[in-house]
Enzyme design. Sequence first.
Site, PDB file in Angstrom:
ATOM      1  N   CYS A  58      -0.326   4.042   2.342  1.00  0.00           N
ATOM      2  CA  CYS A  58      -0.045   3.819   3.762  1.00  0.00           C
ATOM      3  C   CYS A  58       1.441   4.046   4.073  1.00  0.00           C
ATOM      4  O   CYS A  58       1.781   4.646   5.085  1.00  0.00           O
ATOM      5  CB  CYS A  58      -0.382   2.383   4.169  1.00  0.00           C
ATOM      6  N   ASP A  59       2.309   3.544   3.216  1.00  0.00           N
ATOM      7  CA  ASP A  59       3.740   3.471   3.562  1.00  0.00           C
ATOM      8  C   ASP A  59       4.646   4.336   2.697  1.00  0.00           C
ATOM      9  O   ASP A  59       5.832   4.474   3.004  1.00  0.00           O
ATOM     10  CB  ASP A  59       4.217   2.006   3.433  1.00  0.00           C
ATOM     11  N   CYS A 103       0.826  -1.207   0.000  1.00  0.00           N
ATOM     12  CA  CYS A 103       0.000   0.000   0.000  1.00  0.00           C
ATOM     13  C   CYS A 103       0.860   1.257   0.000  1.00  0.00           C
ATOM     14  O   CYS A 103       1.422   1.622   1.042  1.00  0.00           O
ATOM     15  CB  CYS A 103      -0.911  -0.029   1.234  1.00  0.00           C
TER      16      CYS A 103
END
Length: 303
Positions: free
Chosen positions: A139-140, A136
């Site tokens: 997200c990261d 993701c």
Amino acid sequence: MGESERHDLVVVGAGPAGMTAGMYGVRSGLDTLILEKGISGGLSNEAPEIENYPGFDRIGGMELASKIKEHVSRYVVIRELEKVVAIEASPEGDMVVTSDKDSYRTKAVVLCTGTRHRRLGVKGEDAFLGKGVSYCATCDGFFFKNKPVAVVGGGDSAAREALYLRKLGCMVTLIHRRDKLRAEPYLQQKLEEAGISIRWNSIIKEIRGDKVLRSVIIDTGGVESELAIAGLFVSIGEEPNSELAKEMGVSLDPHGYIITDRSQRTNLKGVYAAGDVTGGVRQVVVACAEGAIAALSAYNDLL
Ligand code: NAP
């Protein structure tokens, strides 16, 4: 069972499909509850940008999911961090939904359990998860700002992840196993404009590093090479979360997706399914539509 809470409809999963099913359930007069094992929004939370949900030129997946949650919460209760572990028919003719916290009696169920990321299955994937391997970018991605990264996959998701990472200043290489992308032409053009280099006909053989990921070994037509990167974003499609459905005896297709008719009914009476877990076109607008249809079918069947 003695004291179980009773509902007309229990929705399992609070992605766009489940949340919409919940709202339509309540608006049809059904006493409806949504149970969600994590937080609301499902995988739509991870979409960096959504540009094809009508009414919004461009909106982050998480923002859209939170707007949907805010909207549907005016009608329906969503219990987050509550995982459904079993659904069984009861001798009284209704169903018992058992979660890790409680159990419920219900007349109908809508399964909106979504999908999970497919894994590469190569050496180092588990060892470097959270240490360079991610599924993701939203997200990261931030942790890899201005660093070299690679994205694996040739679909819309991989293209979107690559573009998002490029915007963060990452040097992005897209690694794809064929010589043609599956991603929509619009996104392919964007990749070109962003100057993202593509390694065609290439598969990842191994992910290497020490405390963190340092490189990947790539096989291109039998020739191996090593690419130094700080992050690897795996974006090679999805697998259905249909284990619960399977245990209930719901019919699945050969890929594990739940089979429904056009009214989102499964082969089991009182059991409906909507969203990504039913396969087909994986888009928020489709998930919402299927959720609405499923709840209305439940209402019609319970009349
Ligand atoms: P997808 O379309 O199934 O693409 C998966 C990609 O990964 C394919 O290019 C596939 O290669 C590759 N792949 C699969 N298994 C692999 C493996 N073991 N090793 C290496 N590569 C592998 O999945 P997706 O991109 O997640 O998209 C899923 C659905 O969501 C699609 O319907 C898509 O349109 C939709 N979506 C749309 C948007 C949008 O912006 N409109 C954004 C995200 C997702 P091959 O091409 O060789 O099969």
